[in-house]
Design an enzyme around this catalytic site. Sequence first.
Site, PDB file in Angstrom:
ATOM      1  N   HIS A   1     -47.805  31.424  41.711  1.00 26.96           N
ATOM      2  CA  HIS A   1     -48.457  30.437  42.726  1.00 26.96           C
ATOM      3  C   HIS A   1     -48.293  31.664  43.982  1.00 26.96           C
ATOM      4  O   HIS A   1     -48.283  32.944  43.624  1.00 26.96           O
ATOM      5  CB  HIS A   1     -46.955  30.668  43.018  1.00 26.96           C
ATOM      6  CG  HIS A   1     -46.506  29.379  43.847  1.00 26.96           C
ATOM      7  ND1 HIS A   1     -46.876  29.515  45.350  1.00 26.96           N
ATOM      8  CD2 HIS A   1     -46.155  27.798  44.371  1.00 26.96           C
ATOM      9  CE1 HIS A   1     -47.307  28.895  45.573  1.00 26.96           C
ATOM     10  NE2 HIS A   1     -46.369  27.676  45.668  1.00 26.96           N
TER      11      HIS A   1
ATOM     12  N   ASP B   1     -44.241  24.172  39.560  1.00 22.88           N
ATOM     13  CA  ASP B   1     -44.485  22.332  38.798  1.00 22.88           C
ATOM     14  C   ASP B   1     -44.719  22.309  37.326  1.00 22.88           C
ATOM     15  O   ASP B   1     -44.830  21.615  36.642  1.00 22.88           O
ATOM     16  CB  ASP B   1     -46.063  23.247  39.044  1.00 22.88           C
ATOM     17  CG  ASP B   1     -46.559  22.718  40.806  1.00 22.88           C
ATOM     18  OD1 ASP B   1     -45.940  21.955  41.311  1.00 22.88           O
ATOM     19  OD2 ASP B   1     -47.407  23.647  41.658  1.00 22.88           O
TER      20      ASP B   1
END
Length: 429
Positions: A306, A364
């Site tokens: 991330h 995600d």
Amino acid sequence: MADKHARLTIDGKDFDLPILSPTDGPDVLDIRKLYGQVGVFTYDPGFTSTAACDSTITFIDGDKGELLHRGYPIDQLAAKSHYLEVCYLLFYGNLPTAAELEQFESLVTRHTMIHEQMHYFFRGFRRDSHPMATMVGVVGAMSAFYHDSLDINDLHQREVASIRLIAKMPTIAAMAYKYSIGQPFVYPRNDLDYAANFLHMCFSVPAEPYNVDPILARAMDRIFTLHADHEQNASTSTVRLASSSGANPFACIAAGIACLWGPAHGGANQACLEMLREIGTVDRIPEYIARAKDKNDPFRLMGFGHRVYKNFDPRAKVMKQSADEVLDLMGIENNPTLQVAKELERIALEDPYFIEKKLYPNVDFYSGIILDAMGFPTSMFTPIFALARTVGWVSQWKEQLSDPQLKIGRPRQLYLGDTRRDYVEIENR
């Protein structure tokens, strides 16, 4: 007042710059008077080192893997709370009492229907329109129907507009989905909770009853909770920038939806699932792992690591638990995409390359798996993200409008174009 100061020296002259200390996070160099005093701008593409506002809503520590809403850790909220309670927390600043929560939930529930004439907007779109395109248009059009909540200087109207957006976004998202697959719209039901109501509007049909599985409803509620707000990301900053001009709340949220549509932002879970489908079968995973490790290969594994979290995504642990519950409920024996996901997850958590580079599965990765298992097409992943993020957007919008330092957003630029040139008549060019 700033307790610390920095000295900036330009052409032999010293200038004093205050250093502001937040309640958490790194100190901030105050450059508000820099241009007036020194005559220079700062240069920061992407605003990665610039604070454009002060806020009390959400705090992220990427190095620690920490996400706090009003001081409460996201893992505690996801485990012990539910989405509408988190909405109350973000919007009003504190956890509600039982009576306050009941009143808030009732208020949201009674505003879930949209104006009947808005149904015609959906029918104006092509059936194969992306649901995000539909949502941008319909949410922006809300300002043509709800004239009693457009005055941003009226505190009551601000609250009414915010409640309407939180309440009606699931209805709009579900209608966009139903329209895209050619099924009739399903009206909201006041006897269902927020997440169950959304699933019912998406998957029920008039011909037969549909009972929402509580495990799926809980998983959906967690997806909403884990995506509710994420500090000053691209779409939130877009909402704030639009708001700084005095735009009405529905226009501001429509702008946020448009920004979220980008594959680098809200489309990450869709991109992740598309990657899993590209890999196709478990036996092809080593090939793609090798490509991901090859610096000369443009292929990148989506759903790992991330930009903000340099250690791990604190939302991913909770989302993994939901993913396991949903996959156990739905079964993955005959689903090659989900088989690839499970094996890729196992490798990423054990492979030294991934561990060293801290490329852990992020939120995600797991949310895409859950939504796919539930039966949502990838085109609905980002609309569901927009639905969940609406409360963060309206909370940031509300906070900004109450800021006495509010100014219209106007970034500067480093101009590298031509200097002054005189116009040349066309026959002389």
